[in-house]
Scaffold this motif. Structure first.
Motif, PDB file in Angstrom:
ATOM      1  N   THR A  29       0.852  -1.179   0.000  1.00 43.80           N
ATOM      2  CA  THR A  29       0.000   0.000   0.000  1.00 43.80           C
ATOM      3  C   THR A  29       0.894   1.237   0.000  1.00 43.80           C
ATOM      4  OG1 THR A  29      -0.166   0.257   2.401  1.00 43.80           O
ATOM      5  CG2 THR A  29      -1.707  -1.293   1.346  1.00 43.80           C
ATOM      6  N   GLY A  34       2.372  -0.571   4.510  1.00 44.24           N
ATOM      7  CA  GLY A  34       1.388  -1.642   4.583  1.00 44.24           C
ATOM      8  C   GLY A  34       1.571  -2.691   3.501  1.00 44.24           C
ATOM      9  N   GLN A  35       1.274  -3.929   3.861  1.00 50.57           N
ATOM     10  CA  GLN A  35       1.266  -5.046   2.926  1.00 50.57           C
ATOM     11  C   GLN A  35      -0.028  -5.823   3.145  1.00 50.57           C
ATOM     12  OE1 GLN A  35       4.823  -7.418   3.200  1.00 50.57           O
ATOM     13  NE2 GLN A  35       6.162  -5.648   2.955  1.00 50.57           N
ATOM     14  N   VAL A  36      -0.781  -6.015   2.063  1.00 50.08           N
ATOM     15  CA  VAL A  36      -2.071  -6.683   2.128  1.00 50.08           C
ATOM     16  C   VAL A  36      -2.046  -7.909   1.225  1.00 50.08           C
ATOM     17  CG1 VAL A  36      -4.548  -6.440   1.675  1.00 50.08           C
ATOM     18  CG2 VAL A  36      -3.270  -4.518   2.640  1.00 50.08           C
ATOM     19  N   GLU A  37      -2.461  -9.041   1.772  1.00 49.76           N
ATOM     20  CA  GLU A  37      -2.556 -10.288   1.015  1.00 49.76           C
ATOM     21  C   GLU A  37      -3.989 -10.426   0.515  1.00 49.76           C
ATOM     22  OE1 GLU A  37      -1.155 -13.730  -0.693  1.00 49.76           O
ATOM     23  OE2 GLU A  37       0.103 -12.713   0.786  1.00 49.76           O
ATOM     24  N   GLY A  47      -9.067  -9.631   1.650  1.00 49.84           N
ATOM     25  CA  GLY A  47      -7.680  -9.255   1.863  1.00 49.84           C
ATOM     26  C   GLY A  47      -7.404  -8.996   3.328  1.00 49.84           C
ATOM     27  N   LYS A  48      -6.207  -9.401   3.765  1.00 54.67           N
ATOM     28  CA  LYS A  48      -5.828  -9.178   5.156  1.00 54.67           C
ATOM     29  C   LYS A  48      -4.549  -8.355   5.230  1.00 54.67           C
ATOM     30  CE  LYS A  48      -3.270 -13.491   5.606  1.00 54.67           C
ATOM     31  NZ  LYS A  48      -3.110 -14.747   6.309  1.00 54.67           N
ATOM     32  N   LEU A  49      -4.459  -7.575   6.283  1.00 58.03           N
ATOM     33  CA  LEU A  49      -3.288  -6.749   6.542  1.00 58.03           C
ATOM     34  C   LEU A  49      -2.197  -7.638   7.124  1.00 58.03           C
ATOM     35  CD1 LEU A  49      -1.978  -3.925   6.694  1.00 58.03           C
ATOM     36  CD2 LEU A  49      -3.038  -3.690   8.952  1.00 58.03           C
ATOM     37  N   SER A  52       2.694  -3.710   8.528  1.00 56.72           N
ATOM     38  CA  SER A  52       2.783  -2.272   8.270  1.00 56.72           C
ATOM     39  C   SER A  52       3.876  -1.732   9.188  1.00 56.72           C
ATOM     40  CB  SER A  52       1.454  -1.577   8.565  1.00 56.72           C
ATOM     41  OG  SER A  52       1.159  -1.652   9.951  1.00 56.72           O
ATOM     42  N   ASN A  78      -2.720  -9.445  10.398  1.00 57.65           N
ATOM     43  CA  ASN A  78      -3.610 -10.415   9.745  1.00 57.65           C
ATOM     44  C   ASN A  78      -5.096 -10.074   9.862  1.00 57.65           C
ATOM     45  OD1 ASN A  78      -1.540 -12.062   8.700  1.00 57.65           O
ATOM     46  ND2 ASN A  78      -1.249 -12.944  10.726  1.00 57.65           N
ATOM     47  N   GLN A  80      -8.555  -8.893   8.626  1.00 56.52           N
ATOM     48  CA  GLN A  80      -9.222  -8.819   7.323  1.00 56.52           C
ATOM     49  C   GLN A  80      -9.727  -7.397   7.126  1.00 56.52           C
ATOM     50  OE1 GLN A  80     -12.056 -11.882   6.364  1.00 56.52           O
ATOM     51  NE2 GLN A  80     -12.819 -10.742   4.619  1.00 56.52           N
ATOM     52  N   TRP A 134      -1.872   0.352  -5.524  1.00 61.74           N
ATOM     53  CA  TRP A 134      -1.036  -0.606  -4.805  1.00 61.74           C
ATOM     54  C   TRP A 134      -0.129  -1.312  -5.800  1.00 61.74           C
ATOM     55  CZ3 TRP A 134      -4.652  -3.702  -0.979  1.00 61.74           C
ATOM     56  CH2 TRP A 134      -5.242  -2.806  -0.082  1.00 61.74           C
TER      57      TRP A 134
END
Length: 138
Positions: A29, A34-37, A47-49, A52, A78, A80, A134
């Motif tokens: 992000t 931030g990184q979202v899967e 998607g989950k966090l 960050s 993690n 959602q 993103w």
């Protein structure tokens, strides 16, 4: 004639999709590291966090800004934050975006711009929207 038909079919196929149109994966992000899967959850996307900068600084960081006081004790790692997006293969709509920075839930759309870039749009009510781009990490 057959050769012309084959060339026309090849050109149509090549111009139809310039990329694989798979939005699942790990995305960076533009704010707070931030990184979202993003994954498939049944017939929709969610998607989950994953991490960050605030989570790296405090792995036990809680969802303190959630507007629902009962949810403030859950961990951010993690969490959602994207759910119920349907459609595809390059645009998903009807989803919800949870923003842990302000505790709000917004209606959203996800649009895959290329293999390595997507546009996430969250709206309180149109036209009161915020859009982020993103970048794919994997």
């Amino acid at each position: 004639m057959l050769r012309t038909a084959m060339i026309a079919a090849a050109l149509t196929f090549a111009s139809g999709s310039a990329f694989a149109a798979d939005v699942t994966g790990l995305w960076a992000t533009p704010s707070n590291g931030g990184q979202v899967e993003i994954a498939r959850c049944g017939n929709s996307l969610c998607g989950k966090l994953v991490t960050s900068d605030p989570i790296k600084a405090d792995p036990g960081r809680k969802d303190a800004k959630n507007k629902d006081a009962a949810q403030r004790g859950r961990p951010l790692k993690n969490l959602q934050m994207l759910y119920d997006f349907t459609g595809g293969p390059t645009k998903w709509t009807g989803g919800k975006v949870y923003n842990p920075e302000d505790g709000g839930i917004y209606s959203g759309t996800i649009e895959l711009l290329s293999d390595n870039e997507l546009k996430l749009k969250g709206c309180i009510v149109a036209p009161l929207c915020k859009t982020q781009k993103w970048t794919r990490l994997r």
